[in-house]
Scaffold this motif. Structure first.
Motif, mmCIF file in Angstrom:
data_model
loop_
_atom_site.group_PDB
_atom_site.id
_atom_site.type_symbol
_atom_site.label_atom_id
_atom_site.label_comp_id
_atom_site.label_asym_id
_atom_site.label_seq_id
_atom_site.Cartn_x
_atom_site.Cartn_y
_atom_site.Cartn_z
ATOM 1 N N SER A 271 -10.409 12.395 -5.747
ATOM 2 C CA SER A 271 -11.711 11.809 -6.078
ATOM 3 C C SER A 271 -11.543 10.407 -6.664
ATOM 4 C CB SER A 271 -12.452 12.716 -7.069
ATOM 5 O OG SER A 271 -13.701 12.175 -7.392
ATOM 6 N N GLU A 272 -10.609 10.244 -7.575
ATOM 7 C CA GLU A 272 -10.357 8.922 -8.172
ATOM 8 C C GLU A 272 -9.950 7.912 -7.106
ATOM 9 O OE1 GLU A 272 -7.412 9.730 -11.163
ATOM 10 O OE2 GLU A 272 -8.879 10.714 -12.482
ATOM 11 N N ARG A 273 -9.062 8.334 -6.225
ATOM 12 C CA ARG A 273 -8.605 7.438 -5.161
ATOM 13 C C ARG A 273 -9.743 7.087 -4.195
ATOM 14 N NH1 ARG A 273 -2.636 9.894 -3.521
ATOM 15 N NH2 ARG A 273 -1.623 9.375 -5.508
ATOM 16 N N LEU A 274 -10.524 8.086 -3.809
ATOM 17 C CA LEU A 274 -11.650 7.829 -2.907
ATOM 18 C C LEU A 274 -12.644 6.851 -3.526
ATOM 19 C CD1 LEU A 274 -12.201 11.424 -1.520
ATOM 20 C CD2 LEU A 274 -11.604 9.396 -0.160
ATOM 21 N N HIS A 275 -12.931 7.024 -4.811
ATOM 22 C CA HIS A 275 -13.852 6.106 -5.488
ATOM 23 C C HIS A 275 -13.283 4.685 -5.522
ATOM 24 C CE1 HIS A 275 -15.995 9.704 -6.691
ATOM 25 N NE2 HIS A 275 -16.970 8.935 -7.126
ATOM 26 N N GLU A 276 -12.006 4.583 -5.811
ATOM 27 C CA GLU A 276 -11.378 3.256 -5.845
ATOM 28 C C GLU A 276 -11.453 2.573 -4.481
ATOM 29 O OE1 GLU A 276 -6.941 1.504 -5.715
ATOM 30 O OE2 GLU A 276 -7.265 3.036 -7.268
ATOM 31 N N VAL A 277 -11.095 3.302 -3.444
ATOM 32 C CA VAL A 277 -11.113 2.736 -2.092
ATOM 33 C C VAL A 277 -12.550 2.412 -1.679
ATOM 34 C CG1 VAL A 277 -10.587 3.180 0.336
ATOM 35 C CG2 VAL A 277 -8.945 3.857 -1.430
ATOM 36 N N TRP A 278 -13.490 3.302 -1.971
ATOM 37 C CA TRP A 278 -14.904 3.079 -1.625
ATOM 38 C C TRP A 278 -15.408 1.762 -2.199
ATOM 39 C CZ3 TRP A 278 -18.604 5.081 1.462
ATOM 40 C CH2 TRP A 278 -19.936 4.806 1.158
ATOM 41 N N TRP A 279 -15.172 1.558 -3.491
ATOM 42 C CA TRP A 279 -15.723 0.360 -4.148
ATOM 43 C C TRP A 279 -14.984 -0.916 -3.769
ATOM 44 C CZ3 TRP A 279 -20.431 0.741 -5.084
ATOM 45 C CH2 TRP A 279 -20.989 1.922 -5.542
ATOM 46 N N SER A 280 -13.877 -0.777 -3.045
ATOM 47 C CA SER A 280 -13.181 -1.974 -2.566
ATOM 48 C C SER A 280 -13.581 -2.339 -1.135
ATOM 49 C CB SER A 280 -11.666 -1.775 -2.645
ATOM 50 O OG SER A 280 -11.242 -0.838 -1.677
ATOM 51 N N ILE A 281 -14.420 -1.531 -0.508
ATOM 52 C CA ILE A 281 -14.878 -1.849 0.847
ATOM 53 C C ILE A 281 -15.710 -3.119 0.780
ATOM 54 C CG2 ILE A 281 -16.358 -1.115 2.759
ATOM 55 C CD1 ILE A 281 -15.525 1.795 2.072
ATOM 56 N N GLY A 282 -15.306 -4.104 1.545
ATOM 57 C CA GLY A 282 -15.975 -5.398 1.492
ATOM 58 C C GLY A 282 -17.187 -5.481 2.405
ATOM 59 N N GLU A 283 -18.000 -6.486 2.132
ATOM 60 C CA GLU A 283 -19.191 -6.717 2.945
ATOM 61 C C GLU A 283 -18.841 -6.915 4.413
ATOM 62 O OE1 GLU A 283 -21.448 -9.981 1.389
ATOM 63 O OE2 GLU A 283 -21.986 -8.907 -0.447
ATOM 64 N N GLU A 284 -17.662 -7.497 4.688
ATOM 65 C CA GLU A 284 -17.286 -7.765 6.072
ATOM 66 C C GLU A 284 -17.132 -6.470 6.877
ATOM 67 O OE1 GLU A 284 -13.593 -7.165 3.759
ATOM 68 O OE2 GLU A 284 -15.335 -8.468 3.423
ATOM 69 N N VAL A 285 -16.667 -5.400 6.240
ATOM 70 C CA VAL A 285 -16.537 -4.111 6.925
ATOM 71 C C VAL A 285 -17.925 -3.592 7.300
ATOM 72 C CG1 VAL A 285 -15.833 -1.692 6.658
ATOM 73 C CG2 VAL A 285 -14.356 -3.524 5.799
ATOM 74 N N LEU A 286 -18.843 -3.653 6.370
ATOM 75 C CA LEU A 286 -20.202 -3.177 6.618
ATOM 76 C C LEU A 286 -20.908 -4.069 7.635
ATOM 77 C CD1 LEU A 286 -21.151 -2.302 2.942
ATOM 78 C CD2 LEU A 286 -20.323 -0.761 4.721
#
Length: 181
Positions: A142-157
């Motif tokens: 869960s900690e890792r998923l949250h960290e990776v999630w919040w690092s997803i940049g606008e360019e990916v979206l």
């Protein structure tokens, strides 16, 4: 906006961590780790505690004209969930997309889940072989998923959104059957 199960193996067998998350345009919404099974009551609580505050924050930034998209999972289509959406969507001024049964999954969140999982394993190659109690493994995951999630940049979206016309055309070309997306 759709929950997804991430399955990770441990010596004793498979362990999974269900998550729910959402995004609008190039703005990530919350990510929620879910322990246990999800029924209509759990799903509605997740929406009340996470989706609605996110929609309020978007409205404060003048982001409106929002359509909520989900698949036909039984918790999404239950009478209780539909009643929640009927009332809440009207009050909060958002639409809920009707999702045809047996339709191809064109929800961009599925591709975001794939990106999240790939990035999780890229950053943390030991994720699939974590050792410890199920509670410990779920906590670390869960900690890792949250960290990776919040690092997803606008360019990916942005790339996901920009791909939508191509996805729709591919679906048309395939006459509603499978596509490479």
């Amino acid at each position: 906006m759709h929950p997804r199960i991430f399955e990770e193996s441990q010596k004793e067998g498979d362990l999974s961590q269900m998550i729910w998350g959402c995004f609008v345009g190039n703005k990530l919404g919350p990510i929620v780790s879910i322990d246990g099974s999800v029924n209509s009551d759990v799903y509605i609580t997740i929406l009340r505690n996470n989706l609605l505050p996110y929609l309020d924050a978007l409205a404060a930034d003048s982001i409106t004209d929002i359509t909520f998209q989900q698949d036909n999972s039984s918790v999404h289509t239950s009478k209780k969930t539909q009643a929640f959406f009927t009332t809440t969507a009207s009050e909060r001024k958002f639409a809920v997309m009707e999702w045809p049964p047996r339709s191809p999954d064109m929800n961009l969140i599925e591709n975001l889940w794939a990106h999240l999982k790939l990035e999780l394993h890229r950053r943390y190659p030991d994720t699939a072989t974590l050792r410890g109690s199920p509670q410990y493994i779920r906590q670390v995951l869960s900690e890792r998923l949250h960290e990776v999630w919040w690092s997803i940049g606008e360019e990916v979206l942005d790339r996901l959104i920009e791909s939508m016309p191509h996805r729709v055309q591919a679906l048309i070309d395939a006459r509603g059957w499978y596509t490479d997306y």
